[in-house]
Design an enzyme around this catalytic site. Structure first.
Site, PDB file in Angstrom:
ATOM      1  N   HIS A  68      25.729  31.921   5.754  1.00  0.00           N
ATOM      2  CA  HIS A  68      26.396  31.376   6.577  1.00  0.00           C
ATOM      3  C   HIS A  68      26.746  31.236   8.549  1.00  0.00           C
ATOM      4  O   HIS A  68      26.691  33.270   8.501  1.00  0.00           O
ATOM      5  CB  HIS A  68      28.097  31.887   6.428  1.00  0.00           C
ATOM      6  CG  HIS A  68      29.637  30.962   7.096  1.00  0.00           C
ATOM      7  ND1 HIS A  68      30.310  32.083   7.821  1.00  0.00           N
ATOM      8  CD2 HIS A  68      29.453  29.973   7.473  1.00  0.00           C
ATOM      9  CE1 HIS A  68      31.336  31.464   7.877  1.00  0.00           C
ATOM     10  NE2 HIS A  68      30.994  29.996   7.834  1.00  0.00           N
ATOM     11  N   GLU A  98      23.267  28.440   8.181  1.00  0.00           N
ATOM     12  CA  GLU A  98      24.743  27.480   8.643  1.00  0.00           C
ATOM     13  C   GLU A  98      24.886  27.886  10.062  1.00  0.00           C
ATOM     14  O   GLU A  98      25.216  29.352  10.340  1.00  0.00           O
ATOM     15  CB  GLU A  98      25.477  27.762   7.719  1.00  0.00           C
ATOM     16  CG  GLU A  98      26.715  26.125   7.923  1.00  0.00           C
ATOM     17  CD  GLU A  98      27.652  27.401   9.171  1.00  0.00           C
ATOM     18  OE1 GLU A  98      28.672  25.894   9.571  1.00  0.00           O
ATOM     19  OE2 GLU A  98      27.662  28.657   9.425  1.00  0.00           O
ATOM     20  N   ASP A 130      26.976  26.507  13.868  1.00  0.00           N
ATOM     21  CA  ASP A 130      27.605  25.396  14.236  1.00  0.00           C
ATOM     22  C   ASP A 130      27.352  24.826  16.029  1.00  0.00           C
ATOM     23  O   ASP A 130      26.655  25.836  16.607  1.00  0.00           O
ATOM     24  CB  ASP A 130      29.143  25.760  14.987  1.00  0.00           C
ATOM     25  CG  ASP A 130      30.174  26.979  13.675  1.00  0.00           C
ATOM     26  OD1 ASP A 130      29.853  26.109  12.291  1.00  0.00           O
ATOM     27  OD2 ASP A 130      29.911  28.293  13.143  1.00  0.00           O
ATOM     28  N   HIS A 185      30.870  29.380  17.070  1.00  0.00           N
ATOM     29  CA  HIS A 185      32.364  28.853  16.461  1.00  0.00           C
ATOM     30  C   HIS A 185      33.019  27.944  17.479  1.00  0.00           C
ATOM     31  O   HIS A 185      33.906  26.944  16.909  1.00  0.00           O
ATOM     32  CB  HIS A 185      31.983  29.196  15.125  1.00  0.00           C
ATOM     33  CG  HIS A 185      33.440  28.973  14.278  1.00  0.00           C
ATOM     34  ND1 HIS A 185      34.488  28.910  14.590  1.00  0.00           N
ATOM     35  CD2 HIS A 185      33.859  27.997  13.317  1.00  0.00           C
ATOM     36  CE1 HIS A 185      35.878  28.587  13.639  1.00  0.00           C
ATOM     37  NE2 HIS A 185      34.613  28.195  12.871  1.00  0.00           N
ATOM     38  N   GLU A 226      26.418  22.132  11.326  1.00  0.00           N
ATOM     39  CA  GLU A 226      27.229  22.127  11.509  1.00  0.00           C
ATOM     40  C   GLU A 226      27.976  21.540  12.978  1.00  0.00           C
ATOM     41  O   GLU A 226      27.849  22.754  13.946  1.00  0.00           O
ATOM     42  CB  GLU A 226      28.640  23.351  11.293  1.00  0.00           C
ATOM     43  CG  GLU A 226      29.965  21.655  11.605  1.00  0.00           C
ATOM     44  CD  GLU A 226      31.205  23.217  10.914  1.00  0.00           C
ATOM     45  OE1 GLU A 226      32.563  23.214  11.830  1.00  0.00           O
ATOM     46  OE2 GLU A 226      30.863  24.397  10.381  1.00  0.00           O
TER      47      GLU A 226
END
Length: 248
Positions: free
Chosen positions: A15, A42, A44, A57, A118
């Protein structure tokens, strides 16, 4: 019975690079996650004011940079690139810069790592962000054996990503299973559902698989939750605890 298309991604996904062990969404985090054996990360992605996809994020800069209370997406990349995105975490990471999607792509491709991007738009820029992130991802991973997985909570962002680069795999992020969640994912041409791990049970996993969708979970940080998801036959586990789980 629906036959699922082959899934090229590993089960374990780090993450924001390395969970909480390094400043999130930075190359330092990716390096630390890789040092713990992770092959997929992962992150953002949002847009600077001049259209550069970069990793962060929050909409605002305050939590993860020294940029004050401003909105990241309202500044050009040149200004964003001057901020310290590491000191907030710990002194050892002082001076770590914000990371562009291009920098992340170069790191991943050079080392054979995979990425879940993301799409995290600054509010009001959902369609533009989905389109631009998809266009950049297609360019940056051109010729790669395995493309990045694009995910978002924002339906508009996924619609734009699909229209811009329909060949890139997509996943719908969910924090609740609202009416029509499967139909929405199918309409968007998604390959996966990525949801809060507590939402998966025998019925929801079976329903997703019957619809031809892969099942991924966020953010899984204890053994019991991880084992439950493995027993359910889910496909991906996004974790902060890169120090606890040994990826396979």
């Amino acid at each position: 019975m629906t036959t699922l298309a082959p899934w090229p991604y590993p089960r374990w996904i780090a993450h924001r690079g390395a969970g909480k062990l390094a400043p999130e969404n930075t190359l330092a985090a990716f390096r630390l996650g890789a040092a713990h054996g992770y092959r997929m990360f992962e992150c953002d992605a949002k847009l600077s004011a001049d259209g550069v996809p970069f990793l962060m994020h929050d909409a605002t800069l305050a939590r993860t940079t020294n940029g004050g209370q401003g909105v990241g997406g309202e500044l050009p990349w040149h200004a964003l690139s001057q901020f310290d995105a590491g000191s907030w975490h710990s002194r050892v990471f002082a001076g770590e810069p914000l990371c562009t999607l291009e920098h992340a792509a170069r790191f991943c491709r050079a080392n054979g790592y995979l990425l879940n991007i993301e799409i995290k738009p600054t509010p009001g820029t959902e369609r533009q962000t989905g389109e631009v992130v998809a266009q950049h991802a297609a360019r940056l991973w051109h010729g790669a054996a395995i493309a990045p997985l694009l995910t978002s909570f924002q339906v508009e962002a996924l619609e734009s990503a699909a229209a811009a680069q329909p060949e890139l795999p997509r996943g719908l992020l969910l924090d609740a299973l609202r009416d029509g969640w499967l139909a929405t994912a199918q309409r968007l041409g998604c390959a996966a559902i990525v949801c809060n791990h507590a939402l998966w049970d025998i019925g929801t996993v079976a329903g997703a698989k019957a619809a031809g969708l892969r099942t991924l979970s966020y953010t899984v940080n204890d053994d019991g939750a991880a084992q439950r998801l493995i027993d359910l036959g889910t496909d991906g586990i996004i974790t902060d605890r890169v120090d606890l789980f040994t990826p396979s």
